[in-house]
Design a protein around this motif. Structure first.
Motif, PDB file in Angstrom:
ATOM      1  N   ILE A 119      49.911  13.819  39.683  1.00  0.00           N
ATOM      2  CA  ILE A 119      50.713  14.589  38.721  1.00  0.00           C
ATOM      3  C   ILE A 119      49.790  15.370  37.787  1.00  0.00           C
ATOM      4  O   ILE A 119      49.993  16.566  37.544  1.00  0.00           O
ATOM      5  CB  ILE A 119      51.664  13.656  37.936  1.00  0.00           C
ATOM      6  N   GLU A 120      48.770  14.702  37.276  1.00  0.00           N
ATOM      7  CA  GLU A 120      47.815  15.359  36.379  1.00  0.00           C
ATOM      8  C   GLU A 120      47.127  16.513  37.099  1.00  0.00           C
ATOM      9  O   GLU A 120      46.971  17.606  36.542  1.00  0.00           O
ATOM     10  CB  GLU A 120      46.785  14.338  35.883  1.00  0.00           C
ATOM     11  N   GLN A 121      46.742  16.302  38.345  1.00  0.00           N
ATOM     12  CA  GLN A 121      46.090  17.356  39.112  1.00  0.00           C
ATOM     13  C   GLN A 121      47.058  18.501  39.412  1.00  0.00           C
ATOM     14  O   GLN A 121      46.654  19.655  39.442  1.00  0.00           O
ATOM     15  CB  GLN A 121      45.500  16.785  40.410  1.00  0.00           C
ATOM     16  N   GLY A 122      48.316  18.183  39.617  1.00  0.00           N
ATOM     17  CA  GLY A 122      49.321  19.227  39.803  1.00  0.00           C
ATOM     18  C   GLY A 122      49.432  20.118  38.579  1.00  0.00           C
ATOM     19  O   GLY A 122      49.520  21.353  38.693  1.00  0.00           O
ATOM     20  N   VAL A 123      49.419  19.505  37.401  1.00  0.00           N
ATOM     21  CA  VAL A 123      49.452  20.277  36.150  1.00  0.00           C
ATOM     22  C   VAL A 123      48.195  21.145  36.045  1.00  0.00           C
ATOM     23  O   VAL A 123      48.271  22.341  35.730  1.00  0.00           O
ATOM     24  CB  VAL A 123      49.601  19.345  34.922  1.00  0.00           C
ATOM     25  N   CYS A 124      47.041  20.543  36.339  1.00  0.00           N
ATOM     26  CA  CYS A 124      45.788  21.309  36.315  1.00  0.00           C
ATOM     27  C   CYS A 124      45.844  22.458  37.313  1.00  0.00           C
ATOM     28  O   CYS A 124      45.365  23.561  37.033  1.00  0.00           O
ATOM     29  CB  CYS A 124      44.598  20.406  36.627  1.00  0.00           C
ATOM     30  N   GLY A 125      46.427  22.208  38.467  1.00  0.00           N
ATOM     31  CA  GLY A 125      46.557  23.250  39.480  1.00  0.00           C
ATOM     32  C   GLY A 125      47.384  24.431  38.996  1.00  0.00           C
ATOM     33  O   GLY A 125      47.038  25.588  39.253  1.00  0.00           O
ATOM     34  N   LEU A 126      48.453  24.138  38.278  1.00  0.00           N
ATOM     35  CA  LEU A 126      49.279  25.221  37.732  1.00  0.00           C
ATOM     36  C   LEU A 126      48.497  26.046  36.716  1.00  0.00           C
ATOM     37  O   LEU A 126      48.592  27.278  36.691  1.00  0.00           O
ATOM     38  CB  LEU A 126      50.551  24.658  37.107  1.00  0.00           C
ATOM     39  N   VAL A 127      47.729  25.355  35.885  1.00  0.00           N
ATOM     40  CA  VAL A 127      46.897  26.055  34.896  1.00  0.00           C
ATOM     41  C   VAL A 127      45.859  26.921  35.619  1.00  0.00           C
ATOM     42  O   VAL A 127      45.662  28.099  35.283  1.00  0.00           O
ATOM     43  CB  VAL A 127      46.224  25.056  33.933  1.00  0.00           C
ATOM     44  N   LEU A 128      45.207  26.346  36.633  1.00  0.00           N
ATOM     45  CA  LEU A 128      44.178  27.090  37.362  1.00  0.00           C
ATOM     46  C   LEU A 128      44.759  28.236  38.181  1.00  0.00           C
ATOM     47  O   LEU A 128      44.068  29.231  38.423  1.00  0.00           O
ATOM     48  CB  LEU A 128      43.379  26.151  38.262  1.00  0.00           C
ATOM     49  N   LEU A 129      45.999  28.104  38.590  1.00  0.00           N
ATOM     50  CA  LEU A 129      46.655  29.202  39.290  1.00  0.00           C
ATOM     51  C   LEU A 129      46.726  30.427  38.371  1.00  0.00           C
ATOM     52  O   LEU A 129      46.476  31.561  38.805  1.00  0.00           O
ATOM     53  CB  LEU A 129      48.045  28.774  39.744  1.00  0.00           C
ATOM     54  N   GLY A 130      47.026  30.175  37.105  1.00  0.00           N
ATOM     55  CA  GLY A 130      47.026  31.260  36.118  1.00  0.00           C
ATOM     56  C   GLY A 130      45.645  31.864  35.933  1.00  0.00           C
ATOM     57  O   GLY A 130      45.492  33.088  35.867  1.00  0.00           O
ATOM     58  N   VAL A 131      44.623  30.993  35.870  1.00  0.00           N
ATOM     59  CA  VAL A 131      43.247  31.476  35.732  1.00  0.00           C
ATOM     60  C   VAL A 131      42.875  32.339  36.941  1.00  0.00           C
ATOM     61  O   VAL A 131      42.358  33.449  36.793  1.00  0.00           O
ATOM     62  CB  VAL A 131      42.247  30.302  35.590  1.00  0.00           C
ATOM     63  N   ALA A 132      43.151  31.821  38.133  1.00  0.00           N
ATOM     64  CA  ALA A 132      42.803  32.554  39.352  1.00  0.00           C
ATOM     65  C   ALA A 132      43.516  33.902  39.408  1.00  0.00           C
ATOM     66  O   ALA A 132      42.923  34.914  39.820  1.00  0.00           O
ATOM     67  CB  ALA A 132      43.136  31.711  40.583  1.00  0.00           C
ATOM     68  N   ALA A 133      44.770  33.929  38.993  1.00  0.00           N
ATOM     69  CA  ALA A 133      45.520  35.199  38.990  1.00  0.00           C
ATOM     70  C   ALA A 133      44.881  36.204  38.035  1.00  0.00           C
ATOM     71  O   ALA A 133      44.752  37.387  38.365  1.00  0.00           O
ATOM     72  CB  ALA A 133      46.978  34.944  38.613  1.00  0.00           C
ATOM     73  N   LEU A 134      44.462  35.744  36.872  1.00  0.00           N
ATOM     74  CA  LEU A 134      43.856  36.654  35.896  1.00  0.00           C
ATOM     75  C   LEU A 134      42.488  37.151  36.351  1.00  0.00           C
ATOM     76  O   LEU A 134      42.213  38.347  36.288  1.00  0.00           O
ATOM     77  CB  LEU A 134      43.728  35.961  34.535  1.00  0.00           C
ATOM     78  N   VAL A 135      41.625  36.235  36.788  1.00  0.00           N
ATOM     79  CA  VAL A 135      40.256  36.653  37.115  1.00  0.00           C
ATOM     80  C   VAL A 135      40.163  37.405  38.438  1.00  0.00           C
ATOM     81  O   VAL A 135      39.197  38.126  38.664  1.00  0.00           O
ATOM     82  CB  VAL A 135      39.251  35.478  37.074  1.00  0.00           C
ATOM     83  N   ASN A 136      41.162  37.241  39.290  1.00  0.00           N
ATOM     84  CA  ASN A 136      41.184  37.992  40.545  1.00  0.00           C
ATOM     85  C   ASN A 136      42.113  39.199  40.477  1.00  0.00           C
ATOM     86  O   ASN A 136      42.301  39.902  41.463  1.00  0.00           O
ATOM     87  CB  ASN A 136      41.599  37.075  41.704  1.00  0.00           C
ATOM     88  N   GLY A 137      42.677  39.399  39.297  1.00  0.00           N
ATOM     89  CA  GLY A 137      43.595  40.519  39.110  1.00  0.00           C
ATOM     90  C   GLY A 137      42.880  41.856  39.114  1.00  0.00           C
ATOM     91  O   GLY A 137      41.665  41.966  38.960  1.00  0.00           O
ATOM     92  N   LYS A 138      43.675  42.875  39.294  1.00  0.00           N
ATOM     93  CA  LYS A 138      43.173  44.241  39.406  1.00  0.00           C
ATOM     94  C   LYS A 138      42.366  44.668  38.181  1.00  0.00           C
ATOM     95  O   LYS A 138      41.322  45.315  38.305  1.00  0.00           O
ATOM     96  CB  LYS A 138      44.367  45.174  39.625  1.00  0.00           C
ATOM     97  N   HIS A 139      42.832  44.272  37.010  1.00  0.00           N
ATOM     98  CA  HIS A 139      42.170  44.745  35.785  1.00  0.00           C
ATOM     99  C   HIS A 139      40.733  44.243  35.684  1.00  0.00           C
ATOM    100  O   HIS A 139      39.807  45.040  35.495  1.00  0.00           O
ATOM    101  CB  HIS A 139      42.958  44.346  34.533  1.00  0.00           C
ATOM    102  N   LEU A 140      40.526  42.921  35.785  1.00  0.00           N
ATOM    103  CA  LEU A 140      39.160  42.407  35.639  1.00  0.00           C
ATOM    104  C   LEU A 140      38.268  42.825  36.798  1.00  0.00           C
ATOM    105  O   LEU A 140      37.075  43.067  36.595  1.00  0.00           O
ATOM    106  CB  LEU A 140      39.155  40.888  35.487  1.00  0.00           C
ATOM    107  N   ARG A 141      38.821  42.907  37.980  1.00  0.00           N
ATOM    108  CA  ARG A 141      38.003  43.390  39.100  1.00  0.00           C
ATOM    109  C   ARG A 141      37.509  44.806  38.801  1.00  0.00           C
ATOM    110  O   ARG A 141      36.355  45.133  39.060  1.00  0.00           O
ATOM    111  CB  ARG A 141      38.790  43.357  40.406  1.00  0.00           C
ATOM    112  N   ALA A 142      38.362  45.625  38.204  1.00  0.00           N
ATOM    113  CA  ALA A 142      37.966  47.001  37.843  1.00  0.00           C
ATOM    114  C   ALA A 142      36.934  46.997  36.732  1.00  0.00           C
ATOM    115  O   ALA A 142      35.979  47.778  36.767  1.00  0.00           O
ATOM    116  CB  ALA A 142      39.195  47.815  37.425  1.00  0.00           C
TER     117      ALA A 142
END
Length: 138
Positions: free
Chosen positions: A110-133
Motif C-alpha cells: 500500500i505504501e509503495q502504491g502511494v509512492c508510485g502515484l507520487v512518482l507517476l506525477g514526477v515522471a509526467a513532469l520531468v518527461n513532459g514536453k516543457h522540461l524536455r524543451a
C-alpha cells in the motif's frame, strides 16, 4: 533562448516547484516508512528482511531524487537526466513489488502504491514536453 533563460520562465518555475514538492513528498513518505519499520522491527510478520532492504533502497533513491530535483531547477542537465532515469526505474520497481504475490507485506505494498502515484506525477513532469524543451536548448 538558453537553458538559463528558460529556467526563469513562469512555466518552468511552476514545473520545478511541483517536481520538488512531489519528490519531497516521496522522500517524506519514505523516511516515515523507515521510522515505522524501526519502531516495528520486533514484529517479524510486518518487518521482514526484504522490507528492510526495500525501504533503505527507497530512502536512498528518494534522497538522490530530491537532490537531483533541486539541481535540475538550477539548470543541471545531468541532474535532470538522473531525475528522469530514477523516477522511471523506481516506478518499474514499484510495479514489480505490487505484482509479486507474497514477497512483501500488504502494508508495504500500500505504501509503495502511494509512492508510485507520487512518482507517476514526477515522471509526467520531468518527461513532459516543457522540461524536455528547456533542457534541449544549448
Amino acid at each position: 533562448m538558453t537553458v538559463e533563460e528558460n529556467l526563469y520562465q513562469p512555466r518552468s518555475r511552476t514545473v520545478f516547484r511541483a517536481t520538488k514538492l512531489l519528490v519531497g513528498c516521496y522522500l517524506g513518505i519514505s523516511v516515515l516508512t523507515l521510522v515505522a519499520i524501526v519502531l516495528l522491527r520486533g514484529d517479524a510478520a510486518l518487518v521482514t528482511d526484504a522490507v528492510w532492504v526495500r525501504v533503505v533502497i527507497v530512502v536512498a533513491s528518494a534522497l538522490l531524487m530530491f537532490v537531483s530535483a533541486v539541481r535540475t531547477a538550477r539548470g543541471s542537465r545531468r541532474a535532470y537526466r538522473r531525475l528522469r532515469i530514477l523516477s522511471g526505474v523506481m516506478l518499474v520497481a514499484i510495479a514489480v513489488i505490487l505484482a509479486v504475490p507474497g514477497a512483501f507485506p500488504l502494508w508495504l505494498k500500500i505504501e509503495q502504491g502511494v509512492c508510485g502515484l507520487v512518482l507517476l506525477g514526477v515522471a509526467a513532469l520531468v518527461n513532459g514536453k516543457h522540461l524536455r524543451a528547456v533542457f534541449a536548448v544549448g
